[in-house]
Design an enzyme around this catalytic site. Structure first.
Site, PDB file in Angstrom:
ATOM      1  N   HIS A 129      -1.297   4.448  -6.157  1.00 54.22           N
ATOM      2  CA  HIS A 129      -2.610   5.083  -6.344  1.00 54.22           C
ATOM      3  C   HIS A 129      -2.485   6.562  -6.702  1.00 54.22           C
ATOM      4  CE1 HIS A 129      -4.338   1.387  -4.864  1.00 54.22           C
ATOM      5  NE2 HIS A 129      -3.688   1.499  -3.730  1.00 54.22           N
ATOM      6  N   LYS A 188       0.818  -1.206   0.000  1.00 57.37           N
ATOM      7  CA  LYS A 188       0.000   0.000   0.000  1.00 57.37           C
ATOM      8  C   LYS A 188       0.854   1.260   0.000  1.00 57.37           C
ATOM      9  CE  LYS A 188      -3.749  -0.096  -0.207  1.00 57.37           C
ATOM     10  NZ  LYS A 188      -4.595  -0.204  -1.431  1.00 57.37           N
TER      11      LYS A 188
END
Length: 377
Positions: free
Chosen positions: A98, A79
């Site tokens: 992201h 992440k």
């Protein structure tokens, strides 16, 4: 003269409830056997005990010590790094960042690499020769998302509103299935679910969970490009209990569900739970514009504004759902990634890695241009 071994450093995950790992003890050993140097940080949340890595020969490092790693070492994780940190990043990183689809704050994430002269190989954009991702958590994301949706549905039966109890990771798939069925009173029979993106890895996972908790095959509506080609919003979504969105969003499309549609439907709506596995919450093209926040494992749902005379509706938008099955999801992902990692030593010539590096440079240039424009505005 023998060249130094390629060094990978498995960092800790700082995202709350994240228990997965990009490298497992099994895949770490295979990389060690191939001549890589593998360092693993201690991480009390990781599903794999640090002793499992030590036993296969990994070097062990303290928690969150990767910023002090040699600059020739590549940092690998899953992440994104903690928010609200603008310190330069001088290492090469392999992770899900992201920040390539104009998500909120994307330019500031990339700015850190520019300031530190580091690089990013985004796991979402490592692709094979036919443009398919080399590794993805898609199946387990869909599987876990469907489970979370069924749990939320069970908790809100009878028109109940309010928060759903926190979700906790399961040791394995069967324990998850048994728990979901128990919460539904023994079976999911009678529920209706619609999965958009049902032919992809994520959608297949959602369909598999629904089957395993007892939904009738005729009550699992499997939609993909053909069914959505006419453009939304779709009445069919309002006619099921649980809607699971599993699409990969790359451009603007008509919304699947809209605030106006919900307002017009009023009490003539069966839909109780939306699971946005794709989780494009801050994407300007978000096809489910009825909510605007990500949810979390400790607070899994957000209420949707609906007319006063209608049943409650909630959204689950957790962006790391596979961590509900952390061991199985990690093993599957890491094994899929392994053939590409074996080629990392030749990343300057191997197409998957050179394409990822080229994409990073393009996105970094766009970020720097946007920030420069903001400064002169």
């Amino acid at each position: 003269m023998t060249s130094a071994p390629t060094a990978l450093w498995l960092r800790c995950e700082t995202k709350t409830f994240e228990k997965r790992a990009a490298l497992t003890p099994t895949t770490a050993k295979r990389l060690l056997d191939a001549g890589f140097q593998i360092t693993v940080e201690e991480d009390p949340e990781r599903i794999f005990d640090i002793e499992e890595y030590r036993a296969v020969g990994c070097t062990i490092a303290p928690y969150n010590s990767w910023p002090n790693a040699p600059l020739t070492t590549t940092i690998i994780g899953l992440k994104e790094l903690p928010p609200n940190d603008d310190s330069p990043l001088p290492h090469s990183h392999i992770q899900f960042a992201h920040c390539y689809k104009n998500q909120g704050g994307w330019e500031r994430v990339l700015e850190r690499f520019g300031k530190g002269k580091g690089s990013l190989y985004d796991l979402e954009f490592l692709q094979d020769d036919i443009g398919r991702r080399v590794a993805a958590f898609g199946f387990h994301a869909g599987f876990a998302g469907a489970a979370a949706g069924a749990i939320a549905y069970a908790a809100r039966q009878g028109g109940k509103r309010g928060k759903v109890q926190p979700l906790n990771p399961y040791p394995n798939e069967q324990v998850m299935i048994d728990d979901v069925k128990a919460k539904l009173g023994g079976s999911g029979k009678g529920l209706k679910a619609l999965v958009v993106g049902a032919l992809g890895r994520c959608g297949r996972g959602a369909v598999d969970l629904f089957r395993k908790i007892g939904l009738e095959e005729s009550d699992i509506y499997k939609w993909d490009l053909e069914e959505t080609a006419k453009g939304g919003p779709f009445q069919e979504i309002l006619d099921v209990d649980i809607f699971v969105n599993c699409i990969y969003l790359s451009s603007s499309i008509p919304p699947f569900v809209s605030p106006a549609q919900l307002s017009q439907a009023g009490s003539n709506r069966r839909l109780s739970v939306i699971v946005d596995v794709s989780c494009d919450t801050t994407n300007p093209f978000n096809p489910i514009p009825v909510y605007d926040v990500n949810t979390t494992f400790d607070d899994p749902t957000v209420e949707v504004t609906v007319p006063e005379n209608s049943a409650p509706l909630c959204v689950i938008s957790i962006d790391h759902l596979p961590t509900l099955l952390p061991r199985e999801a990690s093993e599957q992902f890491s094994n899929d990634l392994l053939p590409t990692l074996f080629k990392y030593s030749n990343r300057d010539t191997e197409r998957t890695w050179t394409d990822a590096a080229k994409l990073f440079r393009e996105k970094l240039a766009a970020a720097e241009a946007k920030i420069a424009g903001q400064a002169t505005a």
